[in-house]
Motif scaffolding. Structure first.
Motif, PDB file in Angstrom:
ATOM      1  N   GLU A   1     -16.365  -1.299  -8.972  1.00 41.26           N
ATOM      2  CA  GLU A   1     -15.442  -0.557  -8.035  1.00 41.26           C
ATOM      3  C   GLU A   1     -14.246  -1.177  -7.764  1.00 41.26           C
ATOM      4  N   GLY A   2     -13.118  -0.834  -7.683  1.00 41.21           N
ATOM      5  CA  GLY A   2     -11.750  -1.473  -7.556  1.00 41.21           C
ATOM      6  C   GLY A   2     -11.058  -0.974  -6.215  1.00 41.21           C
ATOM      7  N   LEU A   3     -10.307  -1.902  -5.486  1.00 45.78           N
ATOM      8  CA  LEU A   3      -9.730  -1.499  -4.325  1.00 45.78           C
ATOM      9  C   LEU A   3      -8.600  -2.173  -4.424  1.00 45.78           C
ATOM     10  N   VAL A   4      -7.248  -1.913  -3.762  1.00 50.67           N
ATOM     11  CA  VAL A   4      -5.923  -2.292  -3.863  1.00 50.67           C
ATOM     12  C   VAL A   4      -5.518  -2.834  -2.726  1.00 50.67           C
ATOM     13  N   LEU A   5      -4.835  -3.907  -2.562  1.00 49.84           N
ATOM     14  CA  LEU A   5      -4.328  -4.529  -1.522  1.00 49.84           C
ATOM     15  C   LEU A   5      -2.750  -4.970  -1.878  1.00 49.84           C
ATOM     16  N   GLU A   6      -1.688  -4.285  -1.425  1.00 54.15           N
ATOM     17  CA  GLU A   6      -0.363  -4.342  -1.798  1.00 54.15           C
ATOM     18  C   GLU A   6       0.223  -5.394  -0.891  1.00 54.15           C
ATOM     19  N   THR A   7       0.900  -6.480  -1.454  1.00 55.21           N
ATOM     20  CA  THR A   7       1.502  -7.487  -0.891  1.00 55.21           C
ATOM     21  C   THR A   7       3.002  -7.045  -0.217  1.00 55.21           C
ATOM     22  N   SER A   8       3.329  -7.751   0.790  1.00 60.91           N
ATOM     23  CA  SER A   8       4.451  -7.564   1.521  1.00 60.91           C
ATOM     24  C   SER A   8       5.119  -8.954   1.770  1.00 60.91           C
ATOM     25  N   ALA A   9       6.324  -8.849   2.401  1.00 58.14           N
ATOM     26  CA  ALA A   9       7.071 -10.300   2.918  1.00 58.14           C
ATOM     27  C   ALA A   9       6.296 -10.441   4.063  1.00 58.14           C
ATOM     28  N   GLY A  10       5.612 -11.674   4.180  1.00 60.83           N
ATOM     29  CA  GLY A  10       4.945 -12.235   5.315  1.00 60.83           C
ATOM     30  C   GLY A  10       3.806 -13.112   4.983  1.00 60.83           C
ATOM     31  N   LEU A  11       2.528 -12.882   5.739  1.00 63.28           N
ATOM     32  CA  LEU A  11       1.487 -13.743   5.758  1.00 63.28           C
ATOM     33  C   LEU A  11       0.478 -13.155   4.784  1.00 63.28           C
ATOM     34  N   ASN A  12       0.807 -13.404   3.673  1.00 61.81           N
ATOM     35  CA  ASN A  12      -0.180 -12.811   2.345  1.00 61.81           C
ATOM     36  C   ASN A  12      -1.330 -13.216   2.307  1.00 61.81           C
ATOM     37  N   VAL A  13      -1.420 -14.675   2.375  1.00 59.18           N
ATOM     38  CA  VAL A  13      -2.562 -15.492   2.362  1.00 59.18           C
ATOM     39  C   VAL A  13      -3.514 -14.977   3.296  1.00 59.18           C
ATOM     40  N   GLU A  14      -3.185 -14.902   4.709  1.00 57.12           N
ATOM     41  CA  GLU A  14      -4.007 -14.402   5.629  1.00 57.12           C
ATOM     42  C   GLU A  14      -4.610 -13.033   5.701  1.00 57.12           C
ATOM     43  N   ALA A  15      -3.542 -12.245   5.091  1.00 60.42           N
ATOM     44  CA  ALA A  15      -4.140 -10.792   4.851  1.00 60.42           C
ATOM     45  C   ALA A  15      -5.066 -10.602   3.544  1.00 60.42           C
TER      46      ALA A  15
END
Length: 296
Positions: A38-52
């Motif tokens: 089962e795959g889920l996607v999280l898209e990165t953006s400028a900012g606190l990606n490690v925390e997200a």
């Protein structure tokens, strides 16, 4: 395999890169489904990606997190995977893809995804570096290299990728200033002048076959401190030649291994961590041996 029995993977995707458009996450999920995940996607953006990324991993029971992007995305996922104690895979989609190349991973996204999902749970330990208040997967440095990264023209980076830094660095090296610094490695202190002081985890210097110095490995449990300190034009040409030949001379190009290091300059200047440029005069680094488990 029932839904309750299916493994769950989080794909961390950098949507700004070529080839990772709006439908790319769906293709990753479809391939994962074919392989029983089962795959889920999280898209990165400028900012606190490690925390997200860490927050996303903590909300669900993920068996694997995959970095889908370039080395910046890989470094962010490595940091989050270390903090959450989750193994990771790498699907290279960037320009240089240094970590993936150091580990001998496939360049094709389908082959890399299939390899990660099919080979799980077999992993290999890969080192991570704590640098100041964050983490580094590749290299950090203070002095000339950060200045090059700060001022290399955007058009050159567009056409040449990370190799643009090599071209710009070779062009500017004859004029690069020396600076005074103190280096404390594993408690041993030394004062010197340098053009740049580097703390290296992954040895590839932007573009193959060039490397920062010889005998650097991303899984050897050591930091490599590399100092370039040429004084004359001849020395500076010699440094470029020694980078090509992979031979430190102990004078204009120095190298030593350490577990921790602190580099201080008397004045505030540019320093960089995995290509992200900052202002300051102190760089502290400590190796985290085997800090990340990577399906390779």
């Amino acid at each position: 395999m029932s839904g309750a029995d299916r493994r769950r993977a989080l794909f961390v995707v950098n949507p700004a890169l070529l080839g990772t458009g709006s439908d790319f996450g769906g293709r990753l999920i479809e391939l994962a489904d074919q392989l029983g995940w089962e795959g889920l996607v999280l898209e990165t953006s400028a900012g606190l990606n490690v925390e997200a990324i860490g927050a996303a991993l903590s909300r669900r029971d993920f068996q694997l997190v995959l970095a889908v992007g370039g080395d910046g995305t890989v470094a962010e996922v490595m940091a989050a995977a270390h903090q959450q104690n989750v193994p990771m895979g790498i699907v290279p989609r960037g320009t240089a893809n240094i970590v993936a190349r150091e580990l001998g991973l496939p360049a094709s996204w389908k082959k890399a995804t299939r390899r990660a999902l099919e080979r799980f749970p077999a992993t290999r330990p890969v080192d991570l570096v704590r640098v100041n208040d964050g983490y580094s997967a590749l290299a950090s440095g203070i002095g000339f290299d950060a200045t090059v990264m700060r001022y290399t023209p955007r058009a050159l980076k567009y056409w040449l990728g990370r190799a643009a830094y090599l071209v710009a660095g070779a062009w500017w090296l004859p004029q690069a200033p020396l600076f005074e610094c103190s280096i404390r490695a594993d408690g041993e202190a030394i004062e010197m002048t340098a053009v740049v002081v580097l703390v290296v985890n992954a040895g590839m210097l932007g573009a193959a076959p060039f490397r920062f110095a010889p005998n650097i490995a991303i899984d050897d449990g050591w930091l490599d401190i590399v100092v370039y300190r040429p004084r004359t034009l001849g020395d500076r040409a010699g440094v470029l030649w020694r980078i090509v030949r992979q031979r430190a001379d102990g004078s204009s190009m120095l190298q030593r291994k350490a577990r921790s290091v602190e580099i201080k300059a008397p004045d505030v200047q540019w320093y960089e961590v995995d290509g992200e440029v900052h202002r300051g005069n102190v760089l502290r680094a400590e190796i985290v041996p085997g800090g990340v488990r990577v399906v390779a």
